[in-house]
Scaffold this active site. Structure first.
Site, PDB file in Angstrom:
ATOM      1  CB  SER A   5      39.194  -0.425  30.777  1.00  0.00           C
ATOM      2  OG  SER A   5      38.774   0.360  31.839  1.00  0.00           O
ATOM      3  CD  GLU A  15      32.706  -1.485  36.801  1.00  0.00           C
ATOM      4  OE1 GLU A  15      31.896  -0.547  36.949  1.00  0.00           O
ATOM      5  OE2 GLU A  15      33.936  -1.316  36.722  1.00  0.00           O
ATOM      6  CE  LYS A  74      33.534   4.364  38.125  1.00  0.00           C
ATOM      7  NZ  LYS A  74      34.429   4.642  36.961  1.00  0.00           N
ATOM      8  CD  GLU A 125      35.811   7.249  35.410  1.00  0.00           C
ATOM      9  OE1 GLU A 125      34.744   7.310  36.083  1.00  0.00           O
ATOM     10  OE2 GLU A 125      36.586   6.287  35.472  1.00  0.00           O
ATOM     11  CD  GLU A 147      32.538   2.298  34.728  1.00  0.00           C
ATOM     12  OE1 GLU A 147      32.186   3.072  35.645  1.00  0.00           O
ATOM     13  OE2 GLU A 147      33.625   1.705  34.717  1.00  0.00           O
ATOM     14  CG  ASP A 205      40.022   5.666  35.748  1.00  0.00           C
ATOM     15  OD1 ASP A 205      40.998   5.426  36.485  1.00  0.00           O
ATOM     16  OD2 ASP A 205      39.254   4.761  35.350  1.00  0.00           O
ATOM     17  CG  ASP A 244      34.682   5.445  32.943  1.00  0.00           C
ATOM     18  OD1 ASP A 244      35.330   6.131  32.127  1.00  0.00           O
ATOM     19  OD2 ASP A 244      35.206   4.540  33.636  1.00  0.00           O
ATOM     20  CG  HIS A 258      33.807  -3.099  32.268  1.00  0.00           C
ATOM     21  ND1 HIS A 258      33.682  -2.004  33.063  1.00  0.00           N
ATOM     22  CD2 HIS A 258      35.121  -3.434  32.289  1.00  0.00           C
ATOM     23  CE1 HIS A 258      34.869  -1.664  33.548  1.00  0.00           C
ATOM     24  NE2 HIS A 258      35.754  -2.512  33.090  1.00  0.00           N
ATOM     25  CG  HIS A 273      34.298  -0.883  41.770  1.00  0.00           C
ATOM     26  ND1 HIS A 273      33.342  -1.781  41.388  1.00  0.00           N
ATOM     27  CD2 HIS A 273      34.225   0.121  40.838  1.00  0.00           C
ATOM     28  CE1 HIS A 273      32.726  -1.362  40.304  1.00  0.00           C
ATOM     29  NE2 HIS A 273      33.232  -0.214  39.958  1.00  0.00           N
ATOM     30  CE  LYS A 296      39.383   2.681  38.493  1.00  0.00           C
ATOM     31  NZ  LYS A 296      39.565   2.596  37.030  1.00  0.00           N
TER      32      LYS A 296
HETATM   33  P1  PGA Z   1      38.501  -1.375  35.143  1.00  0.00           P
HETATM   34  O1  PGA Z   1      37.430  -0.255  34.775  1.00  0.00           O
HETATM   35  O2  PGA Z   1      38.392  -1.684  36.573  1.00  0.00           O
HETATM   36  O3  PGA Z   1      38.148  -2.531  34.243  1.00  0.00           O
HETATM   37  O4  PGA Z   1      39.847  -0.783  34.781  1.00  0.00           O
HETATM   38  C1  PGA Z   1      37.033   0.721  35.674  1.00  0.00           C
HETATM   39  C2  PGA Z   1      37.136   2.108  35.137  1.00  0.00           C
HETATM   40  O5  PGA Z   1      37.620   2.330  33.997  1.00  0.00           O
HETATM   41  O6  PGA Z   1      36.765   3.058  35.837  1.00  0.00           O
HETATM   42 ZN    ZN Z   2      37.279   4.709  34.388  1.00  0.00          ZN
END
Ligand code: PGA
Ligand code: ZN
Length: 409
Positions: A41, A201, A382, A281, A159, A306, A238, A150, A359, A331
């Protein structure tokens, strides 16, 4: 520091897709490895991901020779050299993935040369021009139920997370593992065994009827757990709302309904109030600075940016100016270098935001983010569910760091 040898290899991530691993050796004979994860994403503002085979080729044809010729003294000198060599706005030419793999390997190697733990090395850079921020251990945010892009189910929210309130990291991991097993039992009571799968995940995916139902299941599991084990779990989400935003209609498609931003905000208000959620998030799509700012006025919950900020210093500044959030996901592979990752963290920290190091859904075995979280004194980390080596080794490295920190007290 002189880099004597550097190599790029193609390895497979947790989704079985190709990604990059950098191996580096210093003049003094120290040797390290680092690899890069990949998101699903992803926002439009992340560093460009070059096809790993093309990245390897460009490294061998052009980059290796250059970086083994120069004596780089500092992390930012090395990173900026590669950024300049790339020469594009979003690292399109060399690939953010190639630059990051090299940047992380350089950090590991330099830390070794300086006889520092990686988190100490990162902390030293982070402190650079700032007031003192000592390394601290983050809270662990475990992703227990997977939805959105996911998982193959009807949940739009990506999430559904729990955060243990623990004494030690080891105790937190143990509690999360136990919680995970109990959640599995709970799901087995509700669904056929064949219907329960793992998402990207390593959180569970099942035909749960709607987003609220998923939160309810976590809340009930947490309640029973607290009663029996005397460890409480906080709840967080999230939404990753870009993935259910319909741009042409300016509507969010959630729970089989089309919602305006205002409707969606009211739905979040309802969930936050009813279930005591402590962090939310990406509640809106990745350019919705205004809507973020409105929900961020709500007290008692962290609004976490994010996709909105994408670990991009320029985007973080925009979000800070807009008052769009009070916490941020960090990230490294969104930024494409350690230097820019630290810069983004610093801007957010100076605005009083909490940091959450994260991650990606496609992970490698590299546990770099554990040291990053401690070095940046992040509020949270995370790393997915407490299951599979890709997710667990980051949590295990935190436990190791905890022992190191305790020894030095
Ligand atoms: P992604 O998702 O690693 O698939 O981008 C993680 C997130 O959105 O926090
Ligand atoms: Zn996110």
């Amino acid at each position: 520091m002189k880099i004597k040898e550097a190599e790029i290899k193609i390895i497979l991530d947790s989704r079985g897709q190709e990604t990059l691993e950098a191996e580096m050796e210093s003049g003094k004979g120290k040797r390290v490895k680092s690899s890069v994860p990949s998101g699903k994403s992803r926002s439009a503002y992340e560093a460009f991901v070059l096809n790993p085979r093309e990245a390897k080729k460009i490294f061998e044809e052009e980059v290796r020779e250059k970086i083994t010729k120069i004596d780089f003294l500092y992390q930012d000198e090395f990173d900026n050299f590669l950024i300049k060599l790339d020469g594009t706005e979003n690292k399109k030419r060399l690939g953010g993935n190639l630059i990051l793999a090299l940047s992380l390997a350089f950090a590991r190697l330099k830390a070794e040369e300086e006889e520092l733990e990686l988190f100490e090395y990162i902390n030293k850079i982070y402190q650079g021009t700032m007031h003192r921020v000592n390394p601290t251990l983050p809270r662990m945010i475990f992703n227990m139920i997977n939805g959105g892009s996911h998982a193959d189910n009807d949940l739009e929210i990506q999430e559904f997370q729990v955060i243990p309130q623990h004494e030690t990291i080891a105790e937190g991991i143990m509690a999360a593992k136990k919680f995970y097993r109990e959640l599995e039992e709970e799901l087995k009571n509700r669904f056929e065994a064949g219907e329960i799968k793992l998402g990207d995940e390593a959180g569970f995916s099942a035909p749960i009827r709607g987003n609220e139902q998923a939160i309810k299941i976590l809340k009930e599991t947490a309640r029973e757990f607290a009663f029996r084990e005397k460890i409480s779990f906080d709840l967080s989400l999230d939404a990753a709302a870009s993935s259910f935003y319909e741009k042409d209609k300016a509507k969010y498609k959630l729970n089989k309904e089309e919602l305006s931003a205002k409707d969606l905000e009211e739905y979040y208000e309802y969930l936050i109030h009813k279930y005591g959620i402590i962090a939310l998030e990406d509640p809106f799509f990745e350019d919705a600075f205004g809507e973020f700012a409105i929900i961020n006025k709500r007290k008692g919950i962290y609004i976490v940016a994010d996709d909105l900020t994408s670990t991009n210093p320029h985007r973080v500044k925009m979000a800070v100016d807009a008052g769009a959030a009070d916490a941020i996901i960090i990230k490294p592979n969104q930024a494409g270098s350690l230097t820019e990752t630290i810069e983004a963290a610093k801007i957010a920290h100076e605005a009083g935001w909490q940091l959450i190091v994260s991650h990606r859904s496609g992970e490698t075995e590299d546990d770099f983010i554990a040291d990053l979280a401690v070095g940046l004194s992040a509020w949270g980390i995370k790393s997915g569910a407490p299951e599979t080596k890709y997710r667990l080794n980051k949590y295990f490295r935190l436990s190791e760091i905890e022992k190191i920190l305790n020894k030095s007290l």
